[in-house]
Design an enzyme around this catalytic site. Structure first.
Site, short mmCIF file in Angstrom:
data_model
loop_
_atom_site.label_atom_id
_atom_site.label_comp_id
_atom_site.label_asym_id
_atom_site.label_seq_id
_atom_site.Cartn_x
_atom_site.Cartn_y
_atom_site.Cartn_z
N ASP A 108 0.91 -1.27 -0.01
CA ASP A 108 0.20 0.05 -0.02
C ASP A 108 0.85 1.10 -0.12
O ASP A 108 0.20 2.43 0.11
CB ASP A 108 -0.86 0.23 1.25
CG ASP A 108 -0.40 -0.02 2.65
OD1 ASP A 108 0.87 -0.18 2.66
OD2 ASP A 108 -0.90 -0.02 3.55
N LYS A 159 4.92 1.66 16.14
CA LYS A 159 3.92 2.70 16.48
C LYS A 159 4.01 2.73 18.13
O LYS A 159 3.16 2.43 18.76
CB LYS A 159 2.48 1.73 16.49
CG LYS A 159 2.34 1.30 14.93
CD LYS A 159 0.89 1.13 14.32
CE LYS A 159 1.07 0.96 12.88
NZ LYS A 159 1.14 -0.29 12.34
N ASP A 218 1.51 6.08 2.48
CA ASP A 218 0.96 4.85 2.67
C ASP A 218 -0.48 5.10 2.44
O ASP A 218 -1.02 5.86 3.35
CB ASP A 218 1.23 4.52 3.95
CG ASP A 218 0.46 3.42 4.52
OD1 ASP A 218 -0.36 3.13 4.01
OD2 ASP A 218 1.04 2.66 5.58
N1 GDD Z 1 0.39 -11.48 3.25
C1 GDD Z 1 -0.02 -10.48 4.40
N2 GDD Z 1 -0.27 -11.12 5.31
N3 GDD Z 1 0.19 -9.43 4.24
C2 GDD Z 1 -0.17 -8.74 5.42
C3 GDD Z 1 -0.58 -9.29 6.62
C4 GDD Z 1 -0.39 -10.64 6.83
O1 GDD Z 1 -0.81 -11.45 7.56
N4 GDD Z 1 -0.74 -8.04 7.59
C5 GDD Z 1 -0.37 -7.03 6.90
N5 GDD Z 1 -0.16 -7.40 5.41
C6 GDD Z 1 0.24 -6.19 4.45
C7 GDD Z 1 -0.89 -5.34 4.25
O2 GDD Z 1 -1.71 -5.74 3.00
C8 GDD Z 1 0.18 -3.90 3.79
O3 GDD Z 1 0.28 -4.18 2.32
C9 GDD Z 1 1.28 -4.30 4.35
O4 GDD Z 1 1.39 -5.73 4.83
C10 GDD Z 1 1.66 -3.59 5.69
O5 GDD Z 1 0.43 -3.68 6.33
P1 GDD Z 1 -0.30 -2.52 7.03
O6 GDD Z 1 -1.55 -2.94 7.89
O7 GDD Z 1 -0.73 -1.55 6.03
O8 GDD Z 1 0.63 -1.82 8.05
P2 GDD Z 1 0.81 -0.35 8.48
O9 GDD Z 1 0.64 0.71 7.57
O10 GDD Z 1 -0.16 -0.03 9.71
O11 GDD Z 1 2.27 -0.30 9.06
C11 GDD Z 1 3.39 -0.70 8.18
O12 GDD Z 1 3.79 0.12 7.25
C12 GDD Z 1 4.24 1.41 7.87
C13 GDD Z 1 4.75 2.24 6.40
O13 GDD Z 1 3.58 2.43 5.76
C14 GDD Z 1 4.53 -1.12 8.97
O14 GDD Z 1 5.63 -1.87 8.00
C15 GDD Z 1 5.24 0.17 9.63
O15 GDD Z 1 6.58 -0.26 10.36
C16 GDD Z 1 5.55 1.11 8.61
O16 GDD Z 1 6.06 2.42 9.06
MG MG Z 2 -0.10 0.53 5.49
#
Ligand code: GDD
Ligand code: MG
Length: 339
Positions: A108, A159, A218
């Site tokens: 994303d 976080k 993001d």
């Molecule tokens: N295959 C798979 N399985 N993908 C997953 C899973 C899982 O269990 N959980 C999450 N994802 C995918 C989501 O679809 C997304 O593309 C990505 O992993 C990150 O998950 P998000 O749910 O979007 O996390 P976030 O935005 O809260 O936080 C992450 O991104 C931030 C930057 O945008 C973390 O990596 C943070 O450390 C980072 O700063």
């Molecule tokens: Mg995200």
């Protein structure tokens, strides 16, 4: 080079849109997010990718039956249960028989990062993992990263509580990894790269990071998804898009807009219809949606084939799900409904 793209999250912050459409298939200025992500990686030598998925996997397979996305040859690794971000990389890594340096990216994240420079920095330091960092004003909803002068990561806090953040540089979701990373991830349900594996790599002094301040977002919240679209409309980010972009409004093929409608800084999707006297401001109307006469849509996302009744008012990051019907004269702000 091979990439693992994480696309298995539930997209909870974009419900109800993501109840039927996985987040990475939502279009940004007319192009699905996953095509934008892979198209960017292709510019930096990525020729093969494994999509690491669990939630609504059939939607991806149906959308790309030929197995090519954004110029990259893709295979699909479908998790039997959600494995968490690290478990997902491990699962996809094994599915893709990864045995050399590879990329892993959050699906994303839309960015103009110089991935080649990230790979070069990784190699020149002999790192096991190298993370792209970007500076943000409010780091609390991200992974916060501290490095020393050589780029060695000395702290990774996912976080942090408000007011406790040790830095404004956050994990921007693109990693260069060695295959040894895969061996660090236990074969268990729900292992998080951010909460478990990266902190262990920090302890082992094998994780590096570089700050790159190119375009980055993001797109996983309503505000950010709208912002990602608007950044292309107003040329904050210059990337290709289909349709006709005039005066910060993108109208895609087959859309019909009444002459008396007012549209500003918005996307009108394929075959969507906008009725007489309607007003659309800072919004994204997805494919096949209908906006009734005199409806007012401000900072909202209208799902595919949704029907917005005449004189309805939608505002403040309101999301309308696919095929949802909003009655005439209804007013909705955010995801809350107020008659
Ligand atoms: N295959 C798979 N399985 N993908 C997953 C899973 C899982 O269990 N959980 C999450 N994802 C995918 C989501 O679809 C997304 O593309 C990505 O992993 C990150 O998950 P998000 O749910 O979007 O996390 P976030 O935005 O809260 O936080 C992450 O991104 C931030 C930057 O945008 C973390 O990596 C943070 O450390 C980072 O700063
Ligand atoms: Mg995200």
């Amino acid at each position: 080079m091979q990439a693992v793209v994480l696309v298995g999250g539930l997209g909870t912050r974009l419900r109800p849109l993501t109840e039927t459409i996985p987040k990475q298939l939502l279009p940004v200025a007319g192009v699905p997010m996953i095509e934008r992500v892979l198209g960017q990686l292709a510019l930096h030598g990525v020729d093969r990718a494994v999509l690491s998925m669990g939630y609504l996997p059939d939607a991806f397979v149906a959308a790309y039956p030929g197995g090519r996305i954004g110029g990259v040859s893709v295979s699909f690794a479908i998790e039997p249960v959600a494995l968490g971000t690290a478990g997902a990389i491990r699962f996809a890594g094994h599915a893709g028989s990864i045995d050399e340096t590879f990329l892993a990216v959050n699906g994303d994240v839309l960015t103009d990062l110089d991935v080649t420079a990230l790979i070069d920095a990784h190699r020149s330091r002999g790192a096991e993992g190298t993370i792209h960092l970007t500076p943000v004003d409010d780091p609390t909803r991200y992974g916060v990263v501290v490095t020393d002068a050589t780029g060695l990561v000395t702290s990774f806090v996912e976080k942090p509580e408000p007011g406790t953040s040790p830095s404004n540089n956050i994990n921007a979701g693109t990693y260069v990894l060695e295959p040894s990373f895969l061996g660090r991830v236990p074969d268990a349900a729900m292992v998080s790269v951010e909460r478990e594996i990266f902190p262990r790599m920090v302890h082992d002094r094998s994780l590096y990071a570089i700050v790159d301040s190119s375009y980055w977002i993001d797109a996983g919240t309503p505000q950010a998804y709208l912002r990602a679209n608007k950044d292309i409309l107003d040329a904050t980010r210059t990337v290709s898009h289909p349709g006709s972009l005039i005066d910060r409004t993108l109208v895609l093929e087959g859309a019909s807009v009444a002459a008396s409608a007012t549209i500003s800084c918005s996307v009108i999707g394929r075959n969507a219809r906008v009725g007489d006297g309607a007003s659309i401001v800072g919004s994204v109307v997805l494919e096949g949606a209908t906006i009734g006469d005199r409806a007012s849509v401000t900072d909202a996302v209208i799902g595919p084939d949704a029907v917005i009744g005449a004189d309805a008012t939608l505002l403040d990051d309101c999301l309308i799900g696919a095929s949802e019907r909003v009655p005439e004269r209804e007013r909705r702000s955010g995801t809350a409904r107020a008659a």
